[in-house]
Design an enzyme around this catalytic site. Sequence first.
Site, PDB file in Angstrom:
ATOM      1  N   THR A  28       3.295  27.786-117.389  1.00 50.72           N
ATOM      2  CA  THR A  28       4.297  27.144-118.257  1.00 50.72           C
ATOM      3  C   THR A  28       4.466  25.681-117.844  1.00 50.72           C
ATOM      4  OG1 THR A  28       5.407  29.233-118.648  1.00 50.72           O
ATOM      5  CG2 THR A  28       6.750  27.254-118.917  1.00 50.72           C
ATOM      6  N   GLY A  29       4.782  24.839-118.831  1.00 46.96           N
ATOM      7  CA  GLY A  29       4.983  23.413-118.554  1.00 46.96           C
ATOM      8  C   GLY A  29       3.950  22.588-119.299  1.00 46.96           C
ATOM      9  N   THR A  31       1.474  20.591-118.213  1.00 50.60           N
ATOM     10  CA  THR A  31       0.084  20.663-117.744  1.00 50.60           C
ATOM     11  C   THR A  31      -0.550  21.976-118.200  1.00 50.60           C
ATOM     12  OG1 THR A  31       0.989  19.576-115.777  1.00 50.60           O
ATOM     13  CG2 THR A  31      -1.345  20.145-115.722  1.00 50.60           C
ATOM     14  N   ASP A  83      -1.723  27.552-113.535  1.00 47.54           N
ATOM     15  CA  ASP A  83      -0.320  27.166-113.728  1.00 47.54           C
ATOM     16  C   ASP A  83      -0.055  25.815-113.066  1.00 47.54           C
ATOM     17  OD1 ASP A  83       2.359  27.253-114.382  1.00 47.54           O
ATOM     18  OD2 ASP A  83       2.768  29.167-113.404  1.00 47.54           O
ATOM     19  N   ALA A  85       2.708  22.845-111.250  1.00 44.79           N
ATOM     20  CA  ALA A  85       3.624  22.837-110.102  1.00 44.79           C
ATOM     21  C   ALA A  85       4.439  21.553-110.133  1.00 44.79           C
ATOM     22  CB  ALA A  85       2.841  22.922-108.790  1.00 44.79           C
ATOM     23  N   ASP A  86       5.596  21.621-109.496  1.00 46.30           N
ATOM     24  CA  ASP A  86       6.441  20.431-109.379  1.00 46.30           C
ATOM     25  C   ASP A  86       6.148  19.663-108.101  1.00 46.30           C
ATOM     26  OD1 ASP A  86       8.036  20.866-111.791  1.00 46.30           O
ATOM     27  OD2 ASP A  86       8.603  22.700-110.754  1.00 46.30           O
ATOM     28  N   LYS A  96       7.931  25.348-107.700  1.00 49.08           N
ATOM     29  CA  LYS A  96       7.771  25.564-109.133  1.00 49.08           C
ATOM     30  C   LYS A  96       9.112  25.934-109.744  1.00 49.08           C
ATOM     31  CE  LYS A  96       4.499  27.882-110.955  1.00 49.08           C
ATOM     32  NZ  LYS A  96       4.495  26.883-112.025  1.00 49.08           N
ATOM     33  N   GLY A  99      10.454  24.086-115.179  1.00 43.35           N
ATOM     34  CA  GLY A  99      10.603  24.528-116.568  1.00 43.35           C
ATOM     35  C   GLY A  99      11.379  25.832-116.689  1.00 43.35           C
ATOM     36  N   GLU A 105       6.387  33.390-113.783  1.00 44.00           N
ATOM     37  CA  GLU A 105       5.245  32.695-113.160  1.00 44.00           C
ATOM     38  C   GLU A 105       4.874  33.350-111.837  1.00 44.00           C
ATOM     39  OE1 GLU A 105       5.700  28.141-114.820  1.00 44.00           O
ATOM     40  OE2 GLU A 105       6.897  28.727-113.106  1.00 44.00           O
TER      41      GLU A 105
HETATM   42  C1  5RP Z   1       7.679  25.731-115.014  1.00 46.14           C
HETATM   43  C2  5RP Z   1       6.868  25.196-113.895  1.00 46.14           C
HETATM   44  C3  5RP Z   1       5.909  24.109-114.236  1.00 46.14           C
HETATM   45  O1  5RP Z   1       4.630  24.541-113.915  1.00 46.14           O
HETATM   46  C4  5RP Z   1       6.271  22.883-113.451  1.00 46.14           C
HETATM   47  O2  5RP Z   1       7.600  22.527-113.762  1.00 46.14           O
HETATM   48  C5  5RP Z   1       5.331  21.714-113.782  1.00 46.14           C
HETATM   49  O3  5RP Z   1       5.568  21.265-115.071  1.00 46.14           O
HETATM   50  P1  5RP Z   1       4.693  20.124-115.751  1.00 46.14           P
HETATM   51  O4  5RP Z   1       3.296  20.646-115.874  1.00 46.14           O
HETATM   52  O5  5RP Z   1       5.347  19.900-117.085  1.00 46.14           O
HETATM   53  O6  5RP Z   1       4.759  18.909-114.867  1.00 46.14           O
HETATM   54  O7  5RP Z   1       6.951  25.598-112.763  1.00 46.14           O
HETATM   55  O8  5RP Z   1       8.609  26.659-114.560  1.00 46.14           O
END
Ligand code: 5RP
Length: 233
Positions: A28-29, A31, A83, A85-86, A96, A99, A105
């Site tokens: 999710t997110g 990326t 997936d 990551a932050d 993570k 989102g 996840e």
């Molecule tokens: C959602 C997440 C996302 O993977 C994380 O926030 C990264 O988001 P983005 O790809 O928009 O930078 O953990 O719960």
Amino acid sequence: MSADLAKLNAARAALDFIKDGMVVGLGTGSTSAHFVRLLGERVREGLRVKGVPTSEATKQLAEQVGVPLLEISQVTSIDVDVDGADEIDPAFRLVKGGGGALLREKIVAAASKEMVTIADETKWVDTLGAFPLPVEVTRFGFNLTLERVHQVMRDTGCAGDKVVLRVAGKSNEPVITDGGNYVLDAHAERLCDPEAIAFALSQIPGVVEHGLFIGLSRTVILGKAKGAEVKRL
Ligand code: 5RP
């Protein structure tokens, strides 16, 4: 550099990990959304895969772009999970949940033979914690749970200990996850001992899941302005 281009490059490089016939966890997110769209293109070209989405948003996107899906209840094992990551540290520990999809996840990541983390290179950090650590909690008693999360931040020597309920919209309504829970954001600033924090958070009644993903990903793809770097633990 455009972060979105770097995210796209990371997502594109993750396609190398997808083989015909695989069951693929769909993160999710933003990326992960790039990855789902690229996977949809491959499916239209003839690749046969089944996706397991980690959120209602990802499920909707996967349906739009034509990735066939499995319900989590139909799955016993997932070949590869892709997936975002932050934050990612050199030990491949992840934060993570930016989102709010951390629970699903983590369930999907833990059921996967391999978790491939995709991110733009700014997510690579020496020490976790600048990004607030998401903690999914039950709505019942969330204020009491928040106090205990606050205490964990203090006891484990985090630089910061502010913990806030995640809200959104003009009226600052609490964000509700796909699982019907609230999210707390723990502003630790620096997570000195991620393992200790992960353990302590998991002991708090009312904590459904926390956003520390430890020992789950051994492959990280960092997207750059041009191309991507694949790192293996
Ligand atoms: C959602 C997440 C996302 O993977 C994380 O926030 C990264 O988001 P983005 O790809 O928009 O930078 O953990 O719960």
